[in-house]
Design an enzyme around this catalytic site. Structure first.
Site, PDB file in Angstrom:
ATOM      1  N   ILE A  97       0.952  -1.231   0.207  1.00  0.00           N
ATOM      2  CA  ILE A  97       0.074   0.206   0.259  1.00  0.00           C
ATOM      3  C   ILE A  97       0.871   0.980  -0.229  1.00  0.00           C
ATOM      4  CG2 ILE A  97      -1.967   1.492   1.276  1.00  0.00           C
ATOM      5  CD1 ILE A  97      -2.280  -1.667   0.523  1.00  0.00           C
ATOM      6  N   GLU A  98       2.219   1.145   1.028  1.00  0.00           N
ATOM      7  CA  GLU A  98       3.126   2.518   1.040  1.00  0.00           C
ATOM      8  C   GLU A  98       3.449   2.154  -0.261  1.00  0.00           C
ATOM      9  OE1 GLU A  98       3.401   4.469   3.108  1.00  0.00           O
ATOM     10  OE2 GLU A  98       2.149   3.698   4.735  1.00  0.00           O
ATOM     11  N   SER A  99       4.327   2.069  -1.153  1.00  0.00           N
ATOM     12  CA  SER A  99       4.742   1.907  -1.699  1.00  0.00           C
ATOM     13  C   SER A  99       5.561   1.379  -3.475  1.00  0.00           C
ATOM     14  CB  SER A  99       7.001   1.816  -1.157  1.00  0.00           C
ATOM     15  OG  SER A  99       7.155   0.151  -0.401  1.00  0.00           O
TER      16      SER A  99
END
Length: 518
Positions: free
Chosen positions: A148-150
């Site tokens: 989700i982040e990167s």
């Protein structure tokens, strides 16, 4: 099947055991006969008492046997088939019930190429993250958070300057001891950033007592979540994740993680075929004692420099400094090969070292002092045009002559490149004094000091001027803003909200500006 031993068989065994000591006289046999005929109450009725062998009557009868508890069903401990199954076994967060979850499930399921790229990158790091989560007793859902982040890109940089696969902001990274200096950025380091991210998530969970709120704080900032909770409390409203007022990115944050969790838990139900990720480590750590060139590491380990940097993304220089990074990561099968070859290596290990700039100087002046090319100095240290070096800067230079030692720890951990705009060049012009001019009026008109103007023209500051008198004036050309051309890591493409127009290769337009405070 379990069987319960009763007193009668036990007495019979004792009787057999006592046969060797039975008296030989008939009287002894007769004395034992009444005992054999006796009875005792059992659950309101009678049953013959157990036969007690002579000599055993001194033993007190044991208490009535209690039924043993039913045996627990036998669970077969079977190793997980792959890392996905191992992750799924460790899911421990409550499922989020929200319509956005289904939207994101469809979004991911409709982009198999995007999933493939994320998993290809993540497969190198997932085993380590899963091991760390199990060691700390944390939910395995957190292993999916870098998706989700990167998109599991350790080189990702957001427009808000969050970096690495866990997307740490500079200040938060420093708070969790992630070094950011001229030679490395630990926000991108696989081991250091994972340690820091799990430390941070554990702290947030202790703070809020709820994983969904902890995740919202990781994305939005703990202070923002606390204020949102207080607003709801003051209004008499619930304070769960779905009840708080928050930015759209944070509103979609946990639903995206829940969607990925659901795809991992039941890929077939969503028409997804997850690439296989083996339940084994991808890399191993190797200790280094001396500074060493990346090119030499790649040569001894039989890997490409690109593959080395994939596992060691914190480093963007051609040398690894042992004082700051005593361990490097290498593919599992190559780590032992590298260690053996390095032990046998007899040549120099590093062709680079660090030099601390003694005073303010231009890059050209530093290059002359180092007997090096200005262009090469700029390229090695990524110094933009029209910028000069400030005193105390630490730059990378070739090992030649007196500069041939390993970099000490204080420079390897804290060295910074400090830059300032170069002073604009001096321009000399000649001007004529007008009627009524004084040195003060001419100096004011050209933006210089009276004392300087007098000195340039060999006059006293109080000297009178005659009309038409020619004066020399030195001015500095106006400096143009220096374009920053520092090499930038590629920004990870984050999926936008469901329905956003997709861009190349299945990635979507990134969402609006990040509001994360980490």
């Amino acid at each position: 099947m379990h069987r319960i031993l009763t007193w009668a068989p036990l007495a019979a065994l004792l009787a057999l055991a006592g046969c060797a000591s039975l008296p030989a006289s008939p009287a002894a046999d007769a004395a034992s006969a009444p005992a054999a005929a006796a009875t005792h109450d059992v659950a309101g009725g009678t049953e013959p008492a157990p036969v007690v062998a002579p000599g055993a009557e001194r033993l007190a009868p044991p208490p009535a046997a209690e039924p043993l508890p039913a045996p627990a069903p036998v669970v077969t401990v079977q190793a997980p088939r792959d890392l996905w199954e191992r992750i799924g076994r460790g899911f421990a967060m409550p499922d989020l019930q929200d319509e956005r979850v289904a939207q994101w499930e469809r979004w991911y399921a409709s982009r198999p190429d995007y999933l493939q790229r994320m998993v290809d990158r993540g497969s190198k790091y997932l085993f380590h993250i899963v091991e760390e989560l199990e060691r700390r007793g944390l939910p395995q859902e957190l292993a999916l958070l870098p998706f989700i982040e990167s998109a599991f890109n350790p080189q990702a940089v957001s427009h808000a300057k969050a970096a690495g696969m866990w997307q740490f902001m500079p200040a938060t990274g420093r708070h969790f001891d992630l070094k950011q200096n001229a030679f490395r950025d630990d926000r991108r380091d696989v081991l250091a950033s994972t340690r820091a991210a799990l430390d941070y998530l554990e702290r947030l969970h202790r703070m809020f007592g709820d994983w969904h709120l902890a995740l919202a704080a990781y994305n939005w900032g703990e202070g923002n979540v606390q204020r949102a909770i207080r607003r709801n409390q003051a209004a008499g409203l619930p304070t769960g994740y779905l009840d708080l007022r928050m930015p759209e990115e944070t509103r979609h944050y946990v639903p995206k993680l829940q969607a990925v969790k659901n795809l991992v838990r039941a890929p077939q139900a969503h028409g997804v075929a997850l690439p296989v990720v083996g339940n084994h480590p991808f890399f191993d750590t190797v200790r280094i004692e001396r500074d060493i060139d990346v090119a030499l590491i790649a040569r001894l380990a039989d890997v490409s420099e690109a593959d080395f940097r994939t596992l060691n993304p914190a480093h963007n220089k051609p040398v690894i400094m042992a004082a700051g990074t005593p361990e490097i990561l290498l593919p599992w099968d190559n780590a032992l090969l590298f260690a053996e070859r390095l032990k046998a290596w007899r040549g120099p290990t590093a062709s680079w070292t660090a030099w601390r700039v003694p005073r303010d100087m231009t890059v050209a002046q530093a290059a002359r002092e180092l007997d090096w090319s200005e262009a090469e100095l700029r390229q090695a240290n990524r110094i933009p045009p029209r910028m000069r070096l400030r005193a105390g800067s630490t730059i990378l230079v070739p090992r030649e002559g007196r500069l041939d030692r390993d970099v000490p720890e204080h420079l390897a951990d804290h060295g910074q490149i400090l830059l300032a705009p170069e002073a604009p060049p001096v321009r000399t012009v000649r001007v004529k004094a007008r009627k009524g001019d004084t040195l003060a009026s001419v100096a004011r008109r050209h933006g210089v000091r009276v004392a300087d103007l007098a000195a340039w023209n060999g006059l006293a500051p109080s000297s009178a001027l005659r009309p038409g008198q020619v004066l020399t004036v030195q001015t500095r050309a106006k400096a143009q803003p220096a374009p920053v051309r520092m090499a930038r890591a590629k920004t990870a493409r984050r999926p936008a909200a469901p329905g956003a127009q997709a861009t190349r290769a299945g990635a979507a337009t990134p969402p609006k500006a990040r509001v994360a405070q980490r």
